[in-house]
Design a protein around this motif. Structure first.
Motif, PDB file in Angstrom:
ATOM      1  N   MET A   1       0.802  -1.339   0.078  1.00  0.00           N
ATOM      2  CA  MET A   1      -0.064   0.009   0.112  1.00  0.00           C
ATOM      3  C   MET A   1       0.937   1.317  -0.018  1.00  0.00           C
ATOM      4  O   MET A   1       1.697   1.251   0.764  1.00  0.00           O
ATOM      5  CB  MET A   1      -0.980  -0.045   1.131  1.00  0.00           C
ATOM      6  N   HIS A   2       0.510   2.183  -1.008  1.00  0.00           N
ATOM      7  CA  HIS A   2       1.452   3.294  -1.123  1.00  0.00           C
ATOM      8  C   HIS A   2       0.512   4.216  -0.291  1.00  0.00           C
ATOM      9  O   HIS A   2      -0.458   4.730  -0.283  1.00  0.00           O
ATOM     10  CB  HIS A   2       1.453   3.797  -2.632  1.00  0.00           C
ATOM     11  N   SER A   3       1.411   5.259   0.414  1.00  0.00           N
ATOM     12  CA  SER A   3       0.901   6.388   1.233  1.00  0.00           C
ATOM     13  C   SER A   3       1.716   7.629   0.949  1.00  0.00           C
ATOM     14  O   SER A   3       3.018   7.728   0.769  1.00  0.00           O
ATOM     15  CB  SER A   3       0.863   6.106   2.659  1.00  0.00           C
ATOM     16  N   LEU A   4       1.041   8.892   0.687  1.00  0.00           N
ATOM     17  CA  LEU A   4       1.928  10.120   0.382  1.00  0.00           C
ATOM     18  C   LEU A   4       2.292  10.559   1.799  1.00  0.00           C
ATOM     19  O   LEU A   4       3.363  11.257   1.625  1.00  0.00           O
ATOM     20  CB  LEU A   4       0.812  11.056   0.230  1.00  0.00           C
ATOM     21  N   PHE A   5       2.074   9.963   2.803  1.00  0.00           N
ATOM     22  CA  PHE A   5       2.554  10.429   4.359  1.00  0.00           C
ATOM     23  C   PHE A   5       3.489   9.357   4.790  1.00  0.00           C
ATOM     24  O   PHE A   5       3.857   9.358   5.999  1.00  0.00           O
ATOM     25  CB  PHE A   5       1.249  10.624   5.029  1.00  0.00           C
ATOM     26  N   ALA A   6       3.910   8.510   4.149  1.00  0.00           N
ATOM     27  CA  ALA A   6       4.632   7.377   4.695  1.00  0.00           C
ATOM     28  C   ALA A   6       5.695   7.858   5.453  1.00  0.00           C
ATOM     29  O   ALA A   6       6.166   7.293   6.471  1.00  0.00           O
ATOM     30  CB  ALA A   6       5.173   6.363   3.564  1.00  0.00           C
ATOM     31  N   ALA A   7       6.793   8.873   5.120  1.00  0.00           N
ATOM     32  CA  ALA A   7       7.745   9.198   5.589  1.00  0.00           C
ATOM     33  C   ALA A   7       7.382   9.630   6.917  1.00  0.00           C
ATOM     34  O   ALA A   7       7.935   9.404   7.957  1.00  0.00           O
ATOM     35  CB  ALA A   7       8.484  10.185   4.817  1.00  0.00           C
ATOM     36  N   GLU A   8       6.496  10.661   6.960  1.00  0.00           N
ATOM     37  CA  GLU A   8       5.865  11.116   8.431  1.00  0.00           C
ATOM     38  C   GLU A   8       5.481  10.133   9.161  1.00  0.00           C
ATOM     39  O   GLU A   8       5.681  10.281  10.325  1.00  0.00           O
ATOM     40  CB  GLU A   8       4.848  12.372   7.804  1.00  0.00           C
ATOM     41  N   GLU A   9       4.750   9.294   8.688  1.00  0.00           N
ATOM     42  CA  GLU A   9       4.234   8.439   9.798  1.00  0.00           C
ATOM     43  C   GLU A   9       5.313   7.494  10.161  1.00  0.00           C
ATOM     44  O   GLU A   9       5.074   7.132  11.447  1.00  0.00           O
ATOM     45  CB  GLU A   9       3.207   7.393   8.839  1.00  0.00           C
ATOM     46  N   ARG A  10       6.299   7.003   9.455  1.00  0.00           N
ATOM     47  CA  ARG A  10       7.256   6.346   9.981  1.00  0.00           C
ATOM     48  C   ARG A  10       8.120   6.963  11.023  1.00  0.00           C
ATOM     49  O   ARG A  10       8.529   6.543  11.895  1.00  0.00           O
ATOM     50  CB  ARG A  10       8.261   5.891   8.724  1.00  0.00           C
ATOM     51  N   GLU A  11       8.350   8.126  10.634  1.00  0.00           N
ATOM     52  CA  GLU A  11       9.179   9.192  11.664  1.00  0.00           C
ATOM     53  C   GLU A  11       8.443   9.167  13.039  1.00  0.00           C
ATOM     54  O   GLU A  11       8.694   9.185  14.091  1.00  0.00           O
ATOM     55  CB  GLU A  11       9.536  10.585  11.193  1.00  0.00           C
ATOM     56  N   ALA A  12       7.188   9.503  12.817  1.00  0.00           N
ATOM     57  CA  ALA A  12       6.153   9.497  13.936  1.00  0.00           C
ATOM     58  C   ALA A  12       6.255   8.190  14.941  1.00  0.00           C
ATOM     59  O   ALA A  12       6.206   8.430  16.085  1.00  0.00           O
ATOM     60  CB  ALA A  12       4.567  10.032  13.831  1.00  0.00           C
ATOM     61  N   LYS A  13       6.247   7.179  14.203  1.00  0.00           N
ATOM     62  CA  LYS A  13       6.138   5.787  14.901  1.00  0.00           C
ATOM     63  C   LYS A  13       7.659   5.739  15.525  1.00  0.00           C
ATOM     64  O   LYS A  13       7.826   5.175  16.790  1.00  0.00           O
ATOM     65  CB  LYS A  13       6.024   4.804  13.930  1.00  0.00           C
ATOM     66  N   LEU A  14       8.555   6.063  14.902  1.00  0.00           N
ATOM     67  CA  LEU A  14      10.139   6.081  15.484  1.00  0.00           C
ATOM     68  C   LEU A  14       9.962   6.842  16.850  1.00  0.00           C
ATOM     69  O   LEU A  14      10.491   6.343  17.842  1.00  0.00           O
ATOM     70  CB  LEU A  14      11.149   6.421  14.438  1.00  0.00           C
ATOM     71  N   SER A  15       9.348   7.936  16.838  1.00  0.00           N
ATOM     72  CA  SER A  15       9.499   8.935  17.839  1.00  0.00           C
ATOM     73  C   SER A  15       8.761   8.229  19.183  1.00  0.00           C
ATOM     74  O   SER A  15       9.089   8.209  20.426  1.00  0.00           O
ATOM     75  CB  SER A  15       8.859  10.224  17.633  1.00  0.00           C
ATOM     76  N   ARG A  16       7.243   7.615  18.611  1.00  0.00           N
ATOM     77  CA  ARG A  16       6.583   7.151  19.721  1.00  0.00           C
ATOM     78  C   ARG A  16       7.530   5.791  20.542  1.00  0.00           C
ATOM     79  O   ARG A  16       7.418   5.516  21.554  1.00  0.00           O
ATOM     80  CB  ARG A  16       5.400   6.416  19.242  1.00  0.00           C
ATOM     81  N   LEU A  17       8.217   4.896  19.437  1.00  0.00           N
ATOM     82  CA  LEU A  17       8.987   4.084  20.123  1.00  0.00           C
ATOM     83  C   LEU A  17      10.363   4.337  20.852  1.00  0.00           C
ATOM     84  O   LEU A  17      10.859   3.597  21.491  1.00  0.00           O
ATOM     85  CB  LEU A  17       9.512   3.014  19.037  1.00  0.00           C
ATOM     86  N   GLY A  18      10.657   5.704  20.744  1.00  0.00           N
ATOM     87  CA  GLY A  18      11.518   6.068  21.543  1.00  0.00           C
ATOM     88  C   GLY A  18      13.129   6.060  21.034  1.00  0.00           C
ATOM     89  O   GLY A  18      13.787   5.223  21.189  1.00  0.00           O
ATOM     90  N   ASP A  19      13.315   6.780  19.839  1.00  0.00           N
ATOM     91  CA  ASP A  19      14.528   6.827  19.107  1.00  0.00           C
ATOM     92  C   ASP A  19      15.565   7.446  19.829  1.00  0.00           C
ATOM     93  O   ASP A  19      15.328   8.553  20.313  1.00  0.00           O
ATOM     94  CB  ASP A  19      14.228   7.753  17.901  1.00  0.00           C
ATOM     95  N   PRO A  20      16.607   6.938  20.321  1.00  0.00           N
ATOM     96  CA  PRO A  20      17.713   7.286  21.401  1.00  0.00           C
ATOM     97  C   PRO A  20      18.349   8.500  20.495  1.00  0.00           C
ATOM     98  O   PRO A  20      18.660   9.193  21.423  1.00  0.00           O
ATOM     99  CB  PRO A  20      18.510   6.111  21.194  1.00  0.00           C
ATOM    100  N   LEU A  21      18.417   8.725  19.251  1.00  0.00           N
ATOM    101  CA  LEU A  21      19.070   9.780  18.548  1.00  0.00           C
ATOM    102  C   LEU A  21      18.342  10.820  18.873  1.00  0.00           C
ATOM    103  O   LEU A  21      18.806  12.110  18.953  1.00  0.00           O
ATOM    104  CB  LEU A  21      19.440   9.399  17.245  1.00  0.00           C
ATOM    105  N   GLU A  22      16.935  10.859  18.755  1.00  0.00           N
ATOM    106  CA  GLU A  22      16.152  12.010  19.008  1.00  0.00           C
ATOM    107  C   GLU A  22      16.166  12.519  20.578  1.00  0.00           C
ATOM    108  O   GLU A  22      16.158  13.720  20.731  1.00  0.00           O
ATOM    109  CB  GLU A  22      14.679  11.523  18.851  1.00  0.00           C
TER     110      GLU A  22
END
Length: 136
Positions: A1-22
């Motif tokens: 499935m293609h999404s126009l917002f895939a990059a933003e959705e992926r980054e938001a999920k990384l943030s929720r999971l606790g990206d240590p670099l963030e």
């Protein structure tokens, strides 16, 4: 499935999971570190010609990633090009210009020659400890 917002959705999920670099970006003042290094170790100005230097803050962030992940200069260059979490931390998500291994090596050598290499990482650790973190 293609999404126009895939990059933003992926980054938001990384943030929720606790990206240590963030977290690292939130707790270390990389702009202040870069400013201190620029005052202690001035870099060439553009009016001398040649390619413009990469921002000091970017190189400092690269050196921190290299130290944290125990990467060679070659692997640092590769991972900065390949890993989206590194690109996000470095502010290079939309840039095709990533410093190469020679640029990182040259900057690190200048730090070592000026006796500033260890103090850079000591300051990063000090700032992290202020917030209750321990860099490993």
């Amino acid at each position: 499935m293609h999404s126009l917002f895939a990059a933003e959705e992926r980054e938001a999920k990384l943030s929720r999971l606790g990206d240590p670099l963030e977290s690292l970006s939130q707790h270390v003042d990389f702009a202040a570190l870069a400013g201190a290094l620029d005052r202690a170790l001035p870099r060439p100005h553009r009016y001398f010609g040649g390619r413009p230097a990469y921002p000091t803050e970017l190189i400092v962030r690269l050196l921190v990633i290299q130290q944290l992940f125990n990467l060679s200069d070659e692997q640092l260059e590769y991972q900065a090009l390949d890993r989206s979490s590194f690109q996000r931390f470095l502010g290079l998500k939309t840039s095709g210009k990533v410093p190469d291994r020679n640029t990182v090596w040259t900057f690190r050598e200048k730090l070592v020659q000026a006796g500033l290499g260890a103090s850079l990482f000591e300051e990063v650790n000090r700032q992290l400890q202020t917030h209750g973190y321990l860099a490993r």
